[in-house]
Design a protein around this motif. Structure first.
Motif, PDB file in Angstrom:
ATOM      1  N   MET A   1       0.843  -1.194   0.000  1.00 47.34           N
ATOM      2  CA  MET A   1       0.000   0.000   0.000  1.00 47.34           C
ATOM      3  C   MET A   1       0.878   1.243   0.000  1.00 47.34           C
ATOM      4  N   PRO A   2       1.043   1.904  -1.133  1.00 48.16           N
ATOM      5  CA  PRO A   2       1.896   3.093  -1.165  1.00 48.16           C
ATOM      6  C   PRO A   2       1.299   4.259  -0.385  1.00 48.16           C
ATOM      7  N   VAL A   3       2.155   4.949   0.350  1.00 51.09           N
ATOM      8  CA  VAL A   3       1.777   6.157   1.087  1.00 51.09           C
ATOM      9  C   VAL A   3       2.535   7.329   0.474  1.00 51.09           C
ATOM     10  N   VAL A   4       1.786   8.288  -0.063  1.00 51.84           N
ATOM     11  CA  VAL A   4       2.377   9.478  -0.685  1.00 51.84           C
ATOM     12  C   VAL A   4       2.174  10.659   0.253  1.00 51.84           C
ATOM     13  N   VAL A   5       3.263  11.275   0.676  1.00 49.20           N
ATOM     14  CA  VAL A   5       3.219  12.424   1.577  1.00 49.20           C
ATOM     15  C   VAL A   5       3.512  13.686   0.780  1.00 49.20           C
ATOM     16  N   VAL A   6       2.642  14.682   0.926  1.00 48.50           N
ATOM     17  CA  VAL A   6       2.846  15.985   0.288  1.00 48.50           C
ATOM     18  C   VAL A   6       3.332  16.942   1.366  1.00 48.50           C
ATOM     19  N   ALA A   7       4.529  17.488   1.193  1.00 52.67           N
ATOM     20  CA  ALA A   7       5.131  18.257   2.278  1.00 52.67           C
ATOM     21  C   ALA A   7       5.953  19.423   1.759  1.00 52.67           C
ATOM     22  N   ASN A   8       5.897  20.503   2.521  1.00 58.53           N
ATOM     23  CA  ASN A   8       6.744  21.675   2.324  1.00 58.53           C
ATOM     24  C   ASN A   8       6.569  22.520   3.579  1.00 58.53           C
ATOM     25  N   PRO A   9       7.661  22.975   4.208  1.00 61.90           N
ATOM     26  CA  PRO A   9       7.521  23.730   5.454  1.00 61.90           C
ATOM     27  C   PRO A   9       6.903  25.111   5.267  1.00 61.90           C
ATOM     28  N   LYS A  10       6.839  25.582   4.023  1.00 59.47           N
ATOM     29  CA  LYS A  10       6.286  26.908   3.750  1.00 59.47           C
ATOM     30  C   LYS A  10       4.795  26.805   3.441  1.00 59.47           C
ATOM     31  N   GLY A  11       4.020  27.717   3.957  1.00 58.50           N
ATOM     32  CA  GLY A  11       2.597  27.745   3.663  1.00 58.50           C
ATOM     33  C   GLY A  11       2.317  28.395   2.321  1.00 58.50           C
ATOM     34  N   GLY A  12       1.144  28.107   1.761  1.00 60.70           N
ATOM     35  CA  GLY A  12       0.692  28.774   0.561  1.00 60.70           C
ATOM     36  C   GLY A  12       1.366  28.353  -0.727  1.00 60.70           C
ATOM     37  N   VAL A  13       1.977  27.158  -0.735  1.00 61.69           N
ATOM     38  CA  VAL A  13       2.678  26.720  -1.945  1.00 61.69           C
ATOM     39  C   VAL A  13       1.859  25.724  -2.769  1.00 61.69           C
ATOM     40  N   GLY A  14       0.686  25.344  -2.273  1.00 58.02           N
ATOM     41  CA  GLY A  14      -0.175  24.452  -3.040  1.00 58.02           C
ATOM     42  C   GLY A  14      -0.205  23.012  -2.564  1.00 58.02           C
ATOM     43  N   LYS A  15       0.120  22.775  -1.290  1.00 57.24           N
ATOM     44  CA  LYS A  15       0.137  21.399  -0.776  1.00 57.24           C
ATOM     45  C   LYS A  15      -1.228  20.731  -0.895  1.00 57.24           C
ATOM     46  N   SER A  16      -2.283  21.432  -0.481  1.00 55.68           N
ATOM     47  CA  SER A  16      -3.614  20.816  -0.511  1.00 55.68           C
ATOM     48  C   SER A  16      -4.101  20.593  -1.944  1.00 55.68           C
ATOM     49  N   THR A  17      -3.799  21.531  -2.832  1.00 59.13           N
ATOM     50  CA  THR A  17      -4.151  21.340  -4.243  1.00 59.13           C
ATOM     51  C   THR A  17      -3.481  20.092  -4.796  1.00 59.13           C
ATOM     52  N   LEU A  18      -2.209  19.924  -4.477  1.00 59.79           N
ATOM     53  CA  LEU A  18      -1.477  18.764  -4.968  1.00 59.79           C
ATOM     54  C   LEU A  18      -1.979  17.483  -4.323  1.00 59.79           C
ATOM     55  N   ALA A  19      -2.220  17.507  -3.012  1.00 60.77           N
ATOM     56  CA  ALA A  19      -2.661  16.304  -2.296  1.00 60.77           C
ATOM     57  C   ALA A  19      -4.028  15.829  -2.791  1.00 60.77           C
ATOM     58  N   THR A  20      -4.970  16.751  -2.944  1.00 58.99           N
ATOM     59  CA  THR A  20      -6.302  16.349  -3.393  1.00 58.99           C
ATOM     60  C   THR A  20      -6.256  15.815  -4.817  1.00 58.99           C
ATOM     61  N   HIS A  21      -5.406  16.377  -5.644  1.00 59.80           N
ATOM     62  CA  HIS A  21      -5.318  15.903  -7.024  1.00 59.80           C
ATOM     63  C   HIS A  21      -4.599  14.559  -7.128  1.00 59.80           C
ATOM     64  N   ILE A  22      -3.635  14.314  -6.264  1.00 62.62           N
ATOM     65  CA  ILE A  22      -3.016  12.987  -6.243  1.00 62.62           C
ATOM     66  C   ILE A  22      -4.049  11.949  -5.830  1.00 62.62           C
ATOM     67  N   ALA A  23      -4.846  12.280  -4.816  1.00 57.13           N
ATOM     68  CA  ALA A  23      -5.914  11.368  -4.404  1.00 57.13           C
ATOM     69  C   ALA A  23      -6.907  11.154  -5.536  1.00 57.13           C
ATOM     70  N   GLY A  24      -7.263  12.248  -6.232  1.00 54.26           N
ATOM     71  CA  GLY A  24      -8.180  12.145  -7.364  1.00 54.26           C
ATOM     72  C   GLY A  24      -7.594  11.327  -8.503  1.00 54.26           C
ATOM     73  N   TYR A  25      -6.298  11.459  -8.712  1.00 55.91           N
ATOM     74  CA  TYR A  25      -5.632  10.670  -9.750  1.00 55.91           C
ATOM     75  C   TYR A  25      -5.719   9.190  -9.428  1.00 55.91           C
ATOM     76  N   PHE A  26      -5.368   8.821  -8.199  1.00 52.49           N
ATOM     77  CA  PHE A  26      -5.424   7.414  -7.809  1.00 52.49           C
ATOM     78  C   PHE A  26      -6.850   6.866  -7.915  1.00 52.49           C
ATOM     79  N   ALA A  27      -7.826   7.661  -7.478  1.00 55.59           N
ATOM     80  CA  ALA A  27      -9.226   7.223  -7.556  1.00 55.59           C
ATOM     81  C   ALA A  27      -9.643   7.007  -9.001  1.00 55.59           C
ATOM     82  N   SER A  28      -9.165   7.857  -9.906  1.00 60.82           N
ATOM     83  CA  SER A  28      -9.522   7.727 -11.320  1.00 60.82           C
ATOM     84  C   SER A  28      -8.933   6.467 -11.934  1.00 60.82           C
ATOM     85  N   ARG A  29      -7.909   5.922 -11.291  1.00 60.55           N
ATOM     86  CA  ARG A  29      -7.276   4.692 -11.770  1.00 60.55           C
ATOM     87  C   ARG A  29      -7.920   3.449 -11.150  1.00 60.55           C
ATOM     88  N   GLY A  30      -8.987   3.670 -10.392  1.00 58.76           N
ATOM     89  CA  GLY A  30      -9.723   2.547  -9.814  1.00 58.76           C
ATOM     90  C   GLY A  30      -9.199   2.069  -8.475  1.00 58.76           C
TER      91      GLY A  30
END
Length: 205
Positions: A1-30
């Protein structure tokens, strides 16, 4: 079970945008996907609450300030959105879980140098040899001088830039509806899906 961590110590760089889209990508692959949010702002959890019932399911991964719950059986892919300023014991706990760490980075001198120490820490504190670290240039045109500077910086660290995401309102409009690029007609977001091809390939390796 792969665990993908989205991380950056600076705020406002797009972590949540990237994390939600990675989740959406995996979901689109079934895949059976869980999305965790360790950030106090809980942006990813809010996004999950907006997600329509008709969209491909993405489950909530229980993450608190002191405990990251073990995903239930049947989960095939896990994505974790982390807070700004990730460090210390929390950093070590998250890294022990991670198979891949993906770092969103904007191509400004301030963002680059604010992230430098974190990237050095990532490289020096890998808990296992198989941990993969990749960067994604956020809100950047790969053809610009800014992108060249970002590449120059990252190359000096020996870390790969796995993709670039352009500055577009598509991400903002989709986030407001709990959706990703992978939930809408491809013709509407063709340019953006093309940018995700390389990122998707890196996620699947």
């Amino acid at each position: 079970m792969p665990v993908v961590v989205v991380a950056n110590p600076k705020g406002g760089v797009g972590k949540s945008t990237l994390a939600t889209h990675i989740a959406g990508y995996f979901a689109s692959r079934g895949h059976t996907v869980m999305l965790g949010d360790a950030d106090r702002q809980q942006s990813s959890r809010l996004w999950l609450g907006l997600r329509p019932a008709a969209a491909r399911p993405i489950a909530t991964w229980s993450v608190s300030a002191d405990l990251i719950a073990k995903p239930p059986k049947g989960t095939t892919h896990v994505v974790l959105d982390t807070p700004a300023g990730l460090h210390g014991r929390r950093f070590n706990d998250v890294m022990k879980l991670a198979d891949k760490v993906i770092v969103p980075l904007q191509p400004s001198v301030f963002d680059i140098f604010a992230t430098r120490a974190f990237l050095d820490q990532l490289r020096q504190n890998r808990h296992h040899d198989k941990l993969q670290i990749g960067l994604v240039g956020m809100r950047v045109d790969a053809r610009t001088i800014a992108a060249d500077k970002l590449h120059e910086f990252v190359d000096s660290l020996g870390l790969p830039v796995v993709g670039y995401l352009r500055d577009t309102q598509n991400y903002i409009h989709l986030a407001a509806r709990g959706l990703t690029l992978f939930d809408v007609a491809p013709g509407r977001v063709e340019k953006d899906l093309a940018q995700w091809q390389a990122i998707g390939e890196w996620l699947e390796t």
